[in-house]
Write a protein that holds these residues in place. Structure first.
Motif, PDB file in Angstrom:
ATOM      1  N   UNK A   1       4.095  -0.956  -4.117  1.00  0.00           N
ATOM      2  CA  UNK A   1       4.793   0.007  -4.965  1.00  0.00           C
ATOM      3  C   UNK A   1       5.548   1.037  -4.145  1.00  0.00           C
ATOM      4  N   UNK A   2       4.921   1.505  -3.052  1.00  0.00           N
ATOM      5  CA  UNK A   2       5.597   2.488  -2.194  1.00  0.00           C
ATOM      6  C   UNK A   2       6.832   1.873  -1.542  1.00  0.00           C
ATOM      7  N   UNK A   3       6.670   0.631  -1.038  1.00  0.00           N
ATOM      8  CA  UNK A   3       7.796  -0.029  -0.397  1.00  0.00           C
ATOM      9  C   UNK A   3       8.938  -0.288  -1.356  1.00  0.00           C
ATOM     10  N   UNK A   4       8.601  -0.798  -2.536  1.00  0.00           N
ATOM     11  CA  UNK A   4       9.643  -1.105  -3.518  1.00  0.00           C
ATOM     12  C   UNK A   4      10.302   0.180  -4.018  1.00  0.00           C
ATOM     13  N   UNK A   5       9.516   1.260  -4.089  1.00  0.00           N
ATOM     14  CA  UNK A   5      10.079   2.540  -4.523  1.00  0.00           C
ATOM     15  C   UNK A   5      11.142   3.056  -3.574  1.00  0.00           C
ATOM     16  N   UNK A   6      11.121   2.565  -2.321  1.00  0.00           N
ATOM     17  CA  UNK A   6      12.119   2.994  -1.334  1.00  0.00           C
ATOM     18  C   UNK A   6      13.327   2.063  -1.260  1.00  0.00           C
ATOM     19  N   UNK A   7      13.330   0.996  -2.057  1.00  0.00           N
ATOM     20  CA  UNK A   7      14.488   0.095  -2.077  1.00  0.00           C
ATOM     21  C   UNK A   7      15.640   0.781  -2.810  1.00  0.00           C
ATOM     22  N   UNK A   8      16.756   0.840  -2.181  1.00  0.00           N
ATOM     23  CA  UNK A   8      17.962   1.429  -2.794  1.00  0.00           C
ATOM     24  C   UNK A   8      18.958   0.295  -3.038  1.00  0.00           C
ATOM     25  N   UNK A   9      18.736  -0.443  -4.105  1.00  0.00           N
ATOM     26  CA  UNK A   9      19.585  -1.589  -4.400  1.00  0.00           C
ATOM     27  C   UNK A   9      20.324  -1.444  -5.701  1.00  0.00           C
ATOM     28  N   UNK A  10      20.897  -2.550  -6.138  1.00  0.00           N
ATOM     29  CA  UNK A  10      21.684  -2.534  -7.369  1.00  0.00           C
ATOM     30  C   UNK A  10      20.810  -2.469  -8.609  1.00  0.00           C
ATOM     31  N   UNK A  11      19.535  -2.864  -8.459  1.00  0.00           N
ATOM     32  CA  UNK A  11      18.633  -2.899  -9.604  1.00  0.00           C
ATOM     33  C   UNK A  11      17.674  -1.705  -9.578  1.00  0.00           C
TER      34      UNK A  11
ATOM     35  N   UNK B   1      -5.490  -3.666  -5.488  1.00  0.00           N
ATOM     36  CA  UNK B   1      -5.212  -2.283  -5.891  1.00  0.00           C
ATOM     37  C   UNK B   1      -4.532  -1.542  -4.741  1.00  0.00           C
ATOM     38  N   UNK B   2      -5.130  -1.677  -3.539  1.00  0.00           N
ATOM     39  CA  UNK B   2      -4.549  -1.023  -2.366  1.00  0.00           C
ATOM     40  C   UNK B   2      -3.190  -1.624  -2.028  1.00  0.00           C
ATOM     41  N   UNK B   3      -3.113  -2.969  -2.065  1.00  0.00           N
ATOM     42  CA  UNK B   3      -1.838  -3.635  -1.780  1.00  0.00           C
ATOM     43  C   UNK B   3      -0.782  -3.272  -2.790  1.00  0.00           C
ATOM     44  N   UNK B   4      -1.203  -3.113  -4.045  1.00  0.00           N
ATOM     45  CA  UNK B   4      -0.255  -2.696  -5.071  1.00  0.00           C
ATOM     46  C   UNK B   4       0.340  -1.343  -4.751  1.00  0.00           C
ATOM     47  N   UNK B   5      -0.504  -0.451  -4.176  1.00  0.00           N
ATOM     48  CA  UNK B   5       0.005   0.853  -3.776  1.00  0.00           C
ATOM     49  C   UNK B   5       1.038   0.744  -2.673  1.00  0.00           C
ATOM     50  N   UNK B   6       0.759  -0.093  -1.658  1.00  0.00           N
ATOM     51  CA  UNK B   6       1.718  -0.272  -0.564  1.00  0.00           C
ATOM     52  C   UNK B   6       3.002  -0.950  -1.055  1.00  0.00           C
TER      53      UNK B   6
ATOM     54  N   UNK C   1      -4.056   3.479  -2.933  1.00  0.00           N
ATOM     55  CA  UNK C   1      -4.677   2.687  -1.867  1.00  0.00           C
ATOM     56  C   UNK C   1      -6.173   3.003  -1.720  1.00  0.00           C
ATOM     57  N   UNK C   2      -6.579   4.295  -1.632  1.00  0.00           N
ATOM     58  CA  UNK C   2      -8.026   4.568  -1.527  1.00  0.00           C
ATOM     59  C   UNK C   2      -8.808   4.021  -2.719  1.00  0.00           C
TER      60      UNK C   2
ATOM     61  N   UNK D   1      -6.859 -14.701  -2.032  1.00  0.00           N
ATOM     62  CA  UNK D   1      -5.446 -14.291  -2.004  1.00  0.00           C
ATOM     63  C   UNK D   1      -4.823 -14.455  -3.390  1.00  0.00           C
ATOM     64  N   UNK D   2      -5.243 -15.501  -4.111  1.00  0.00           N
ATOM     65  CA  UNK D   2      -4.774 -15.662  -5.484  1.00  0.00           C
ATOM     66  C   UNK D   2      -5.238 -14.483  -6.338  1.00  0.00           C
ATOM     67  N   UNK D   3      -6.475 -14.043  -6.114  1.00  0.00           N
ATOM     68  CA  UNK D   3      -6.985 -12.913  -6.878  1.00  0.00           C
ATOM     69  C   UNK D   3      -6.290 -11.614  -6.490  1.00  0.00           C
ATOM     70  N   UNK D   4      -5.856 -11.526  -5.243  1.00  0.00           N
ATOM     71  CA  UNK D   4      -5.058 -10.379  -4.800  1.00  0.00           C
ATOM     72  C   UNK D   4      -3.793 -10.277  -5.655  1.00  0.00           C
ATOM     73  N   UNK D   5      -3.076 -11.391  -5.772  1.00  0.00           N
ATOM     74  CA  UNK D   5      -1.865 -11.382  -6.604  1.00  0.00           C
ATOM     75  C   UNK D   5      -2.201 -11.161  -8.074  1.00  0.00           C
ATOM     76  N   UNK D   6      -3.354 -11.668  -8.451  1.00  0.00           N
ATOM     77  CA  UNK D   6      -3.821 -11.533  -9.822  1.00  0.00           C
ATOM     78  C   UNK D   6      -3.907 -10.060 -10.205  1.00  0.00           C
ATOM     79  N   UNK D   7      -4.451  -9.228  -9.307  1.00  0.00           N
ATOM     80  CA  UNK D   7      -4.564  -7.816  -9.640  1.00  0.00           C
ATOM     81  C   UNK D   7      -3.271  -7.054  -9.362  1.00  0.00           C
TER      82      UNK D   7
END
Length: 522
Positions: free
Chosen positions: A214-224, A207-212, A337-338, A76-82
Motif C-alpha cells: 500500500x505504501x509503495x503503490x501510494x507513491x506511484x504517480x501514474x495515469x491511474x 497484513x504487513x506486506x499489504x502495508x508495504x 505493518x506492526x 505464499x498463496x495465503x499471503x496473497x489471500x490476505x
C-alpha cells in the motif's frame, strides 16, 4: 496382492455400531480401500504393517521434505489471500470512495458483499473439489480470483465493483477448505496444528506486506488512481502464483512428484494413525447426512461466525481506525505493518506452546490466546480519546484471536473422518465465517469514527463468546470419547466386537462416528 487385511474380513464378519452416529451398513474390517490409487495404499500397509516398522529418522527426513514442498506453496498463496482482503481497505485511503461516488454505507456493503459469493458457493465448491484433483481445482479458482481482482480496477461505479466482488468471493470460497484438506492428507493429527499455523501465519505477513504494498503503490504517480494500481498489481500476483500451485502442489500422496516410491509408501503408512482416510473421489450422501445431523458441525459453524465478526471489521476498517488516531495516509499504510507482525508472533507462539504441552491441550491454548484480544478491545474502548499510542497498542493486541482461530481449524482436520463429511464440516466453519465477515463491517459506523465504540464492542462480545466456546468443544469431545469407549466395552462384553488392527479401517473412508478406532483430540 492380497487385499484382505484380516481373517475376519475373509469370513465376512462385521462390526455393528448401533448407537447414534453409527453407520447405515455394517463395517467390514477388511473392506476395500476406496482411494483412486488403492494398490499403493495396500502396498504401504504391507510394507509397514504397524508404526514400529517406520524408521524414525526416515520419517523425520520425509516430514522436512513435505514441509519444504507444501508449506511455502500454501503460505505464499495465503499471503496473497490476505493482501487481497486488504486491497479494499487501502483503496479506501487512496480515494476509491470519492472516485466511485460511494454513499454512506456503500463501502461497508463492498466489504460484506464479497462474502455473499463465498457464502453461496462454499458448500457446492467443497463437493466439487471432492470429485476433482484438489490442487488443480484450487489453482484454477485462485487464478480466476486474481483475474476478477484485476478487473475491479476498471470499475467506475458501485454496481460494477459490487458484482465483481461477489464473483471474486465465489472463486475464493475453496481456498481455506482446500488448504485444510491438503494439510490433513500429508500430516498426522499431532502435526496438523503447527502446519496449519505455518501457512496461516502468512496471513500476518499479508497484513504487513499489504502495508508495504500500500505504501509503495501510494507513491506511484501514474495515469491511474492509486487504488486502481492496487487491484491490478495484487490481482496479477495472485494469478501468477496460481500457476505455481497448478504446477507444483500435489493432488495425491500416490502421485506426488519429486518423491521416490518408497517415500510415497512411507507418506501413506504414517497417516494410518489418523484413522480419517486420505482421499476418495466418490461423494457419500450418508456421510453428508451425518455431518448435518452432528451437533459439532453447528458448533464449528458458530465458531466461524463469532471468530470472523471481528475479522470482518478489522480487515476492512483497520486503516481507517489507525488513520483516525491522527496519522496521514502513507504513515497509516506503514502502521499496518506492526499489526501483521503481531499476528505472526501470536500464531507462532501458539503453535510452539501447543507442541510443548501434553496431548489434548489445543482448546486450552485457544482459550488462553483469546485473553490478549479481549484485553486489547477493553483498553481501546476505555482509553482516553487522546491516548493515541496506547489505543494503537490496544488495537494491535486484538490480533491475538487469530492464533486461537488457527488452532481451532486443526480441531476440524483432526476430528472429522470420512471424505464427504470432512468436506461439509470444513465448509460449515467457513459458512459461519462468511456470515461473520458480512456482518462485521456494519458494526463500524462512519459517524462513530475514529473510536468506533460499536465496532470494538462487537469485537469484545464475540471474543468472549469464542473464549467460552473452546471449553464447550473440550467437554463435547471428552463426552464423545467416553460414550464411544463405553459402547465398545458393552459390545466386547456381549461378544459382538473384537479389537481390530488399525490397518483394517485406516483408509476405508469411514466417518469419525463409524470408525471404532477413532479417538477425538482436543
Amino acid at each position: 496382492m492380497d487385499h484382505d487385511l484380516s481373517k475376519q474380513a475373509e469370513k465376512g464378519e462385521t462390526i455393528q455400531l448401533e448407537e447414534a452416529g453409527a453407520i447405515e451398513e455394517p463395517i467390514k474390517p477388511g473392506a476395500k480401500i476406496p482411494a483412486q490409487h488403492a494398490d499403493i495404499y495396500y502396498e504401504a500397509l504391507e510394507r509397514y504393517p504397524d508404526d514400529s516398522h517406520i524408521n524414525v529418522d526416515d520419517e523425520k527426513r520425509l516430514k522436512r521434505k513435505l514441509d519444504r514442498r507444501i508449506i511455502p506453496l500454501l503460505g505464499i498463496c495465503y499471503f496473497f489471500y490476505y493482501v487481497d482482503k486488504t486491497t479494499l481497505s487501502y483503496a479506501a485511503i487512496f480515494g476509491i470512495k470519492k472516485d466511485l461516488h460511494l454513499g454512506k454505507q456503500d463501502y461497508s456493503w463492498l466489504s460484506s458483499i464479497f462474502y455473499f459469493g463465498w457464502l453461496a458457493w462454499a458448500i457446492p465448491s467443497n463437493l466439487i473439489m471432492q470429485r476433482l484433483p484438489p490442487a488443480y481445482y484450487l489453482g484454477a479458482n485462485i487464478f480466476f480470483w486474481g483475474v476478477f481482482l484485476m478487473i475491479q480496477a476498471a470499475s467506475h461505479n458501485f454496481a460494477t465493483i459490487a458484482a465483481l466482488r461477489v464473483i471474486s468471493g465465489a472463486a475464493e470460497a475453496i481456498a481455506d477448505p482446500a488448504f485444510m484438506l491438503i494439510t490433513s492428507m500429508y500430516y498426522t493429527r499431532a502435526e496438523q496444528p503447527s502446519r496449519i499455523s505455518c501457512w496461516y501465519a502468512f496471513n500476518g505477513i499479508g497484513v504487513a506486506g499489504g502495508g508495504l504494498i500500500g505504501y509503495g503503490i501510494g507513491n506511484i504517480k501514474g495515469a491511474l488512481a492509486s487504488w486502481r494500481y492496487e487491484f491490478l498489481i495484487v490481482g496479477a500476483a495472485c494469478s501468477a502464483w496460481a500457476i505455481c500451485l497448478l504446477l507444483y502442489l500435489p493432488n495425491s500422496p500416490a502421485t506426488f512428484k519429486g518423491f521416490t516410491h518408497e517415500e510415497r509408501l512411507l507418506m501413506i503408512a504414517r497417516m494410518r494413525k489418523n484413522q480419517t482416510g486420505i482421499e476418495n473421489r466418490r461423494i457419500k450422501w450418508h456421510q453428508i447426512r451425518e455431518a448435518f445431523t452432528d451437533y459439532k458441525t453447528y458448533m464449528f459453524c458458530f465458531l466461524g461466525l463469532v471468530g470472523n465478526i471481528p475479522n470482518g471489521g478489522i480487515s476492512n476498517f483497520s486503516t481507517l481506525v489507525i488513520q483516525g488516531l491522527g496519522f496521514d495516509t502513507l504513515h497509516t499504510a506503514l502502521l499496518g505493518i506492526p499489526q501483521g507482525v503481531f499476528v505472526v508472533i501470536w500464531i507462532g507462539a501458539g503453535a510452539l506452546i501447543n507442541e510443548r504441552l501434553p496431548k489434548n491441550s489445543r482448546t486450552l491454548v485457544c482459550a488462553a490466546f483469546m485473553l490478549p484480544t479481549i484485553s486489547g478491545a477493553l483498553g481501546f474502548l476505555l482509553a482516553p480519546k487522546d491516548a493515541y499510542v496506547g489505543r494503537l497498542i490496544c488495537f494491535y493486541l486484538t490480533g491475538s484471536y487469530q492464533c486461537s482461530f488457527v488452532l481451532s481449524l486443526s480441531l476440524i482436520t483432526s476430528n472429522s473422518g470420512g471424505q464427504s463429511k470432512k468436506m461439509i464440516v470444513s465448509a460449515m466453519i467457513w459458512f459461519g465465517a462468511c456470515i461473520g465477515n458480512i456482518v462485521g463491517p456494519f458494526f463500524f459506523r462512519s459517524e462513530q469514527a475514529p473510536k468506533y465504540p460499536l465496532g470494538i464492542g462487537a469485537i469484545l462480545v464475540c471474543n468472549i463468546l469464542e473464549f467460552l466456546l473452546f471449553f464447550a468443544f473440550r467437554f463435547s469431545f471428552i463426552y464423545e470419547n467416553r460414550k464411544k469407549q463405553k459402547h465398545l466395552q458393552n459390545l466386547r462384553e456381549q461378544g459382538q466386537y473384537e479389537d481390530q488392527d488399525l490397518n483394517n479401517l485406516a483408509f476405508a473412508d469411514l466417518t469419525d462416528k463409524e470408525n471404532p478406532h477413532f479417538e477425538y483430540v482436543y
